[in-house]
Design an enzyme around this catalytic site. Sequence first.
Site, PDB file in Angstrom:
ATOM      1  N   LYS A 144      28.897  88.881  -9.656  1.00 43.00           N
ATOM      2  CA  LYS A 144      28.152  87.709  -9.188  1.00 43.00           C
ATOM      3  C   LYS A 144      28.073  87.726  -7.655  1.00 43.00           C
ATOM      4  O   LYS A 144      27.032  87.463  -7.068  1.00 43.00           O
ATOM      5  CB  LYS A 144      28.799  86.414  -9.715  1.00 43.00           C
ATOM      6  CG  LYS A 144      28.579  86.251 -11.218  1.00 43.00           C
ATOM      7  CD  LYS A 144      29.459  85.204 -11.884  1.00 43.00           C
ATOM      8  CE  LYS A 144      29.274  85.255 -13.401  1.00 43.00           C
ATOM      9  NZ  LYS A 144      30.100  84.303 -14.139  1.00 43.00           N
ATOM     10  N   GLN A 204      34.772  80.237 -13.359  1.00 40.00           N
ATOM     11  CA  GLN A 204      34.749  81.337 -14.324  1.00 40.00           C
ATOM     12  C   GLN A 204      35.631  80.992 -15.521  1.00 40.00           C
ATOM     13  O   GLN A 204      36.773  80.578 -15.380  1.00 40.00           O
ATOM     14  CB  GLN A 204      35.239  82.631 -13.629  1.00 40.00           C
ATOM     15  CG  GLN A 204      35.086  83.876 -14.480  1.00 40.00           C
ATOM     16  CD  GLN A 204      33.649  84.221 -14.824  1.00 40.00           C
ATOM     17  OE1 GLN A 204      32.739  83.976 -14.044  1.00 40.00           O
ATOM     18  NE2 GLN A 204      33.432  84.769 -16.005  1.00 40.00           N
ATOM     19  N   ASP A 216      25.857  76.910 -14.097  1.00 41.92           N
ATOM     20  CA  ASP A 216      26.218  77.433 -15.413  1.00 41.92           C
ATOM     21  C   ASP A 216      25.545  76.619 -16.528  1.00 41.92           C
ATOM     22  O   ASP A 216      25.479  77.063 -17.667  1.00 41.92           O
ATOM     23  CB  ASP A 216      27.737  77.315 -15.619  1.00 41.92           C
ATOM     24  CG  ASP A 216      28.478  78.626 -15.443  1.00 41.92           C
ATOM     25  OD1 ASP A 216      27.864  79.678 -15.655  1.00 41.92           O
ATOM     26  OD2 ASP A 216      29.675  78.563 -15.092  1.00 41.92           O
TER      27      ASP A 216
HETATM   28  N1  GUN Z   1      32.750  83.478 -18.943  1.00 44.81           N
HETATM   29  C1  GUN Z   1      31.956  84.231 -19.747  1.00 44.81           C
HETATM   30  N2  GUN Z   1      30.655  83.940 -19.527  1.00 44.81           N
HETATM   31  C2  GUN Z   1      30.625  82.985 -18.566  1.00 44.81           C
HETATM   32  C3  GUN Z   1      29.561  82.291 -17.916  1.00 44.81           C
HETATM   33  O1  GUN Z   1      28.370  82.470 -18.197  1.00 44.81           O
HETATM   34  N3  GUN Z   1      29.947  81.387 -16.966  1.00 44.81           N
HETATM   35  C4  GUN Z   1      31.246  81.145 -16.661  1.00 44.81           C
HETATM   36  N4  GUN Z   1      31.517  80.248 -15.739  1.00 44.81           N
HETATM   37  N5  GUN Z   1      32.260  81.779 -17.257  1.00 44.81           N
HETATM   38  C5  GUN Z   1      31.934  82.700 -18.204  1.00 44.81           C
END
Ligand code: GUN
Length: 301
Positions: free
Chosen positions: A53, A97, A120
Amino acid sequence: MGARILEGKQVADGVKRGLRERIAVLEARGVVPGLAVIMVGDDPASASYVNMKGKACQELGLRSRALRMPVDLPEDELLKLIDGLNHDPEINGILVQMPVPKHIDVGKVIAAIDPDKDVDAFHPINVGKMLIGSGDGFLPATPHGIQVLLAAYGIDVAGKHVVIIGRSNIVGKPLAAILMQKGKGADATVTVCHSRTRDLRAITTQADVLVCAVGKAGFVTADMVREGAVVVDVGSNRIEDPAAPRGYRFVGDVDFEAVREKASAITPVPKGVGPMTIAMLMYNTVLAAERALERQGGPKV
Ligand code: GUN
């Protein structure tokens, strides 16, 4: 017949190219979109996602802030951190996350994020807006990425039977909500299967589009797939492989080599759904910055 490979990496690069123009318009108005990613603990898979990211932000010239916190971070400290970011004008998107350690109430954490910065799209306000189809919230990155990927290959899901294996809040449930909406890239008939589904194969073999998001390597075998179906593999499972340069490699939830002989199209792992997720997160961050500027009274970007 070999399936067409749905190259998520290439489509994601196209999405990012489109974002560059919007980022340039924002920059001309003195705005650099900013994304804050909070990671609690040191789970290696999460660390790798957080790195990806950050790299994507760097590539696009976005401001990126990675906040790596110890595994024993108290919940109230995390909530305070989020509150600070909610009020930080340099930050347009906030992401925690997942998963977070067990002592932290994930619902509380998600609810603490300003819905306007919830890139998200996990906040109940954005989940509600997605379900209603109001269009003024955010769409979650992985399901939105799947929708964009299918559309990029001219795969129209309207009237088709989409079967989703997995009912997570991150993929299965929101994907069902997005694809069942009225409108472009949607209008599908959706079935969601899960660990309690009886005779899974009887349902998956009815799918025009089969999506698997369970996190189990090789879960979807060729006998579960109808001839000519489109198969979307959301899994990313690390498996040991002494022949691989690092001693391991990533595979999806689908038995790729067997299923590709039966499907008409299939996403690979890696370079399938994964890059789309990152691209759509960047998309949401840019959108959040555009909306923030608009709220300040600037002209609509
Ligand atoms: N863990 C696995 N996929 C995601 C996601 O799309 N966003 C976040 N914040 N955590 C994750």
